[in-house]
Write a protein that holds these residues in place. Structure first.
Motif, PDB file in Angstrom:
ATOM      1  N   ALA A 265       0.710  -1.228   0.179  1.00  0.00           N
ATOM      2  CA  ALA A 265      -0.097  -0.132  -0.023  1.00  0.00           C
ATOM      3  C   ALA A 265       0.957   1.443   0.165  1.00  0.00           C
ATOM      4  N   ASP A 266       0.574   2.329  -0.859  1.00  0.00           N
ATOM      5  CA  ASP A 266       1.310   3.247  -0.959  1.00  0.00           C
ATOM      6  C   ASP A 266       0.922   4.642  -0.300  1.00  0.00           C
ATOM      7  N   GLY A 267       1.639   5.680  -0.234  1.00  0.00           N
ATOM      8  CA  GLY A 267       1.184   6.921   0.661  1.00  0.00           C
ATOM      9  C   GLY A 267       1.555   7.054   1.911  1.00  0.00           C
ATOM     10  N   TRP A 268       1.641   8.012   2.428  1.00  0.00           N
ATOM     11  CA  TRP A 268       1.962   7.784   4.056  1.00  0.00           C
ATOM     12  C   TRP A 268       1.148   7.408   5.134  1.00  0.00           C
ATOM     13  N   LEU A 269      -0.289   7.886   4.685  1.00  0.00           N
ATOM     14  CA  LEU A 269      -1.154   7.525   5.705  1.00  0.00           C
ATOM     15  C   LEU A 269      -1.042   6.321   6.209  1.00  0.00           C
ATOM     16  N   VAL A 270      -1.284   5.321   5.320  1.00  0.00           N
ATOM     17  CA  VAL A 270      -1.422   3.958   5.497  1.00  0.00           C
ATOM     18  C   VAL A 270      -0.201   3.328   6.496  1.00  0.00           C
ATOM     19  N   GLN A 271       1.096   3.984   6.705  1.00  0.00           N
ATOM     20  CA  GLN A 271       2.104   3.693   7.176  1.00  0.00           C
ATOM     21  C   GLN A 271       2.415   4.292   8.672  1.00  0.00           C
ATOM     22  N   CYS A 272       0.758   5.026   9.119  1.00  0.00           N
ATOM     23  CA  CYS A 272       0.968   5.302  10.425  1.00  0.00           C
ATOM     24  C   CYS A 272       0.387   4.144  11.372  1.00  0.00           C
ATOM     25  N   ALA A 273       1.589   3.904  12.187  1.00  0.00           N
ATOM     26  CA  ALA A 273       1.349   2.452  13.220  1.00  0.00           C
ATOM     27  C   ALA A 273       0.002   2.736  13.826  1.00  0.00           C
ATOM     28  N   GLU A 274      -0.353   3.945  14.233  1.00  0.00           N
ATOM     29  CA  GLU A 274      -1.788   4.022  15.300  1.00  0.00           C
ATOM     30  C   GLU A 274      -2.857   3.645  14.256  1.00  0.00           C
ATOM     31  N   LEU A 275      -2.742   3.671  12.977  1.00  0.00           N
ATOM     32  CA  LEU A 275      -4.057   3.483  12.494  1.00  0.00           C
ATOM     33  C   LEU A 275      -4.454   2.091  12.140  1.00  0.00           C
ATOM     34  N   HIS A 276      -3.193   1.264  12.528  1.00  0.00           N
ATOM     35  CA  HIS A 276      -3.361  -0.393  12.330  1.00  0.00           C
ATOM     36  C   HIS A 276      -4.044  -0.889  13.691  1.00  0.00           C
ATOM     37  N   ALA A 277      -5.229  -0.257  13.865  1.00  0.00           N
ATOM     38  CA  ALA A 277      -5.940  -0.982  15.306  1.00  0.00           C
ATOM     39  C   ALA A 277      -7.354  -0.915  14.864  1.00  0.00           C
ATOM     40  N   ARG A 278      -7.961  -1.979  15.189  1.00  0.00           N
ATOM     41  CA  ARG A 278      -9.381  -2.335  14.980  1.00  0.00           C
ATOM     42  C   ARG A 278     -10.247  -1.542  16.097  1.00  0.00           C
ATOM     43  N   ARG A 279     -11.074  -0.774  15.755  1.00  0.00           N
ATOM     44  CA  ARG A 279     -11.888   0.107  16.742  1.00  0.00           C
ATOM     45  C   ARG A 279     -13.228  -0.009  16.346  1.00  0.00           C
ATOM     46  N   ALA A 280     -13.854  -1.158  16.366  1.00  0.00           N
ATOM     47  CA  ALA A 280     -15.224  -1.626  16.222  1.00  0.00           C
ATOM     48  C   ALA A 280     -15.661  -1.183  14.999  1.00  0.00           C
TER      49      ALA A 280
ATOM     50  N   PRO B  34      -5.246  27.733  -3.821  1.00  0.00           N
ATOM     51  CA  PRO B  34      -5.004  28.122  -5.359  1.00  0.00           C
ATOM     52  C   PRO B  34      -3.525  27.800  -5.775  1.00  0.00           C
ATOM     53  N   ASN B  35      -2.568  27.295  -4.894  1.00  0.00           N
ATOM     54  CA  ASN B  35      -1.348  26.977  -5.256  1.00  0.00           C
ATOM     55  C   ASN B  35      -0.981  25.675  -4.958  1.00  0.00           C
ATOM     56  N   PRO B  36      -1.509  24.598  -5.308  1.00  0.00           N
ATOM     57  CA  PRO B  36      -1.085  23.248  -4.723  1.00  0.00           C
ATOM     58  C   PRO B  36       0.381  22.578  -5.308  1.00  0.00           C
ATOM     59  N   PRO B  37       0.897  22.153  -4.440  1.00  0.00           N
ATOM     60  CA  PRO B  37       2.233  21.776  -4.625  1.00  0.00           C
ATOM     61  C   PRO B  37       2.391  20.665  -6.020  1.00  0.00           C
ATOM     62  N   ASP B  38       3.529  20.747  -6.587  1.00  0.00           N
ATOM     63  CA  ASP B  38       3.828  20.146  -7.633  1.00  0.00           C
ATOM     64  C   ASP B  38       5.164  19.632  -7.615  1.00  0.00           C
ATOM     65  N   THR B  39       5.714  18.991  -6.471  1.00  0.00           N
ATOM     66  CA  THR B  39       7.057  18.636  -6.081  1.00  0.00           C
ATOM     67  C   THR B  39       7.111  17.009  -6.117  1.00  0.00           C
ATOM     68  N   THR B  40       8.307  16.611  -6.356  1.00  0.00           N
ATOM     69  CA  THR B  40       8.321  14.968  -6.131  1.00  0.00           C
ATOM     70  C   THR B  40       8.002  14.553  -4.544  1.00  0.00           C
ATOM     71  N   GLU B  41       8.242  15.205  -3.899  1.00  0.00           N
ATOM     72  CA  GLU B  41       7.918  14.870  -2.325  1.00  0.00           C
ATOM     73  C   GLU B  41       6.560  14.945  -1.944  1.00  0.00           C
ATOM     74  N   TRP B  42       5.712  15.919  -2.599  1.00  0.00           N
ATOM     75  CA  TRP B  42       4.307  15.823  -2.574  1.00  0.00           C
ATOM     76  C   TRP B  42       3.575  14.677  -3.467  1.00  0.00           C
ATOM     77  N   HIS B  43       3.997  14.396  -4.570  1.00  0.00           N
ATOM     78  CA  HIS B  43       3.420  13.150  -5.192  1.00  0.00           C
ATOM     79  C   HIS B  43       4.057  11.727  -4.591  1.00  0.00           C
ATOM     80  N   GLU B  44       4.956  11.692  -3.759  1.00  0.00           N
ATOM     81  CA  GLU B  44       5.191  10.615  -3.164  1.00  0.00           C
ATOM     82  C   GLU B  44       4.349  10.383  -2.092  1.00  0.00           C
ATOM     83  N   ARG B  45       4.110  11.409  -1.247  1.00  0.00           N
ATOM     84  CA  ARG B  45       2.976  11.443  -0.265  1.00  0.00           C
ATOM     85  C   ARG B  45       1.530  11.061  -0.639  1.00  0.00           C
ATOM     86  N   TYR B  46       1.372  11.744  -1.835  1.00  0.00           N
ATOM     87  CA  TYR B  46      -0.098  11.620  -2.248  1.00  0.00           C
ATOM     88  C   TYR B  46      -0.044  10.916  -3.825  1.00  0.00           C
TER      89      TYR B  46
END
Length: 362
Positions: free
Chosen positions: A116-131, A347-359
């Motif tokens: 799974a790609d992107g940064w959010l899925v890598q957050c350890a706290e999200l890997h928890a079942r909460r009903a 009005p000015n969304p980023p267009d950088t490599t780092e941004w596209h790796e995150r999203y």
């Protein structure tokens, strides 16, 4: 996206998470049980649940993945693609992976990535079942197994549970047009909930938050949401729930027993929306509204989250008591993602490599 204040957007998302964390520990308790455990005033603060104080549930988890999907859909749109529904569908498949489902199973046949790609899925706290809701798990598992992506005209089921409305507030930022906000939130709600009251309540909440962020008071925002509702088939149940919410609020501050008898328990979409709206209408301030929204016999985390989305949009992040923000699980993740969503849709969304790796655009 124009005309929104950063503090109000942060308020909407963060207060939603606070309401979720306040309501989670009492979600499956009757009001009698709540009073027996916490006293006559009911729950008034975070309590230990899921291993600590201020822990959020699947409501906030899925709201975060909705926001990530919105960011990635916008990145794709700027690159000439970016279908919103399919992008958020795959954001939800990443959430499914965080619920203990192996990526090879969660991704389905439509994603061949090894991880799974992107940064959010890598957050350890999200890997928890909460009903997590069985309806949501079932719909996402069916998609992963090869079923087509659901829509209002091709529903996955006949569920009107509140699992769609409780995650829909961020869609308020997707467009300036109320019609587009409503239809987008309804489409995304239908990814898991196929009954009209399941996905139309999601559209209504997104429009209410959209209007409040643009300066409308809550009653006026409800009127706009009802006008949008009226253009959809089978809208009557959700519309009548909003009418009931306004009527109960006009009679004065309701007791928890009144909420249950007049508005329901909040287990289904239109009831959860009605309770959140009613609590917001009669609240003395944001904290008061959240406590009213969670102290009843019903789906307290979802009604608290919805009320928080509304009052936070109205009052801004500074209205949230500092002690609650300080203890809120995933506070920094939620703030970062909310600010990133504002940046991407600004009005000015980023267009950088780092941004596209995150999203990465899906």
């Amino acid at each position: 996206m124009t005309g929104v204040d950063q503090d109000q957007v942060l308020g909407s998302i963060m207060a939603g998470a606070v309401g979720d964390a306040l309501g989670g520990p009492v979600e499956f308790l009757s009001i009698e049980q709540i009073r027996q455990e916490f006293g006559a005033a009911g729950a008034t603060d975070f309590v230990d649940e899921y291993g600590g104080r201020g822990r959020v549930t699947d409501d906030t988890q899925m709201t975060l993945f909705t926001m990530e999907g919105l960011v990635r859909a916008s990145v794709g749109r700027r690159r000439g693609g970016g279908d919103l529904r399919s992008t958020v569908q795959h954001a939800y498949q990443r959430w499914l992976h965080t619920q203990g489902v192996a990526w090879e199973r969660a991704r389905g046949k439509f994603d061949q990535a090894a991880a799974a790609d992107g940064w959010l899925v890598q957050c350890a706290e999200l890997h928890a079942r909460r009903a997590p809701g069985n309806t949501v798990l079932g719909a996402l598992t069916a998609f992963a197994s090869g079923a087509p992506s659901p829509s209002p005209t091709r529903p996955a089921n006949d569920s009107k549970g509140c699992g769609a409305v409780m995650r829909s507030a961020p869609v308020a930022l997707w467009a300036d047009s109320t019609a587009e906000v409503f239809s987008s939130a309804a489409e995304l709600g239908a990814l898991t909930h196929g009954h009209p009251s399941g996905y139309l309540s999601a559209g209504a909440l997104a429009v209410i938050v959209h209007q409040i962020l643009r300066g409308a008071d809550l009653l006026a925002a409800v009127d706009v949401a009802r006008a949008e509702l009226s253009g959809w088939p089978d809208y009557g149940e959700t519309d009548q729930a909003l009418v009931a919410a306004v009527r109960v609020a006009a009679e004065g501050r309701p007791a928890p027993e009144t909420i249950e008898s007049r508005l329901g328990g909040g287990w289904v979409g239109e009831e959860a929306l009605a309770i959140g709206v009613c609590a917001a209408l009669v609240s003395r301030d944001l904290a008061d509204g959240l406590l009213l929204a969670v102290n009843h016999s019903g789906d307290s985390d979802s009604t608290g989250s919805i009320c928080g989305n509304i009052l936070g949009a109205r009052d801004g992040i500074h209205a949230i008591p500092h002690r609650w923000l300080a203890e809120l699980e995933l506070r920094d993740v939620t703030k970062r993602l909310t600010l990133d969503l504002l940046t991407e849709l600004g009005p000015n969304p980023p267009d950088t490599t780092e941004w596209h790796e995150r999203y990465p655009a899906w």
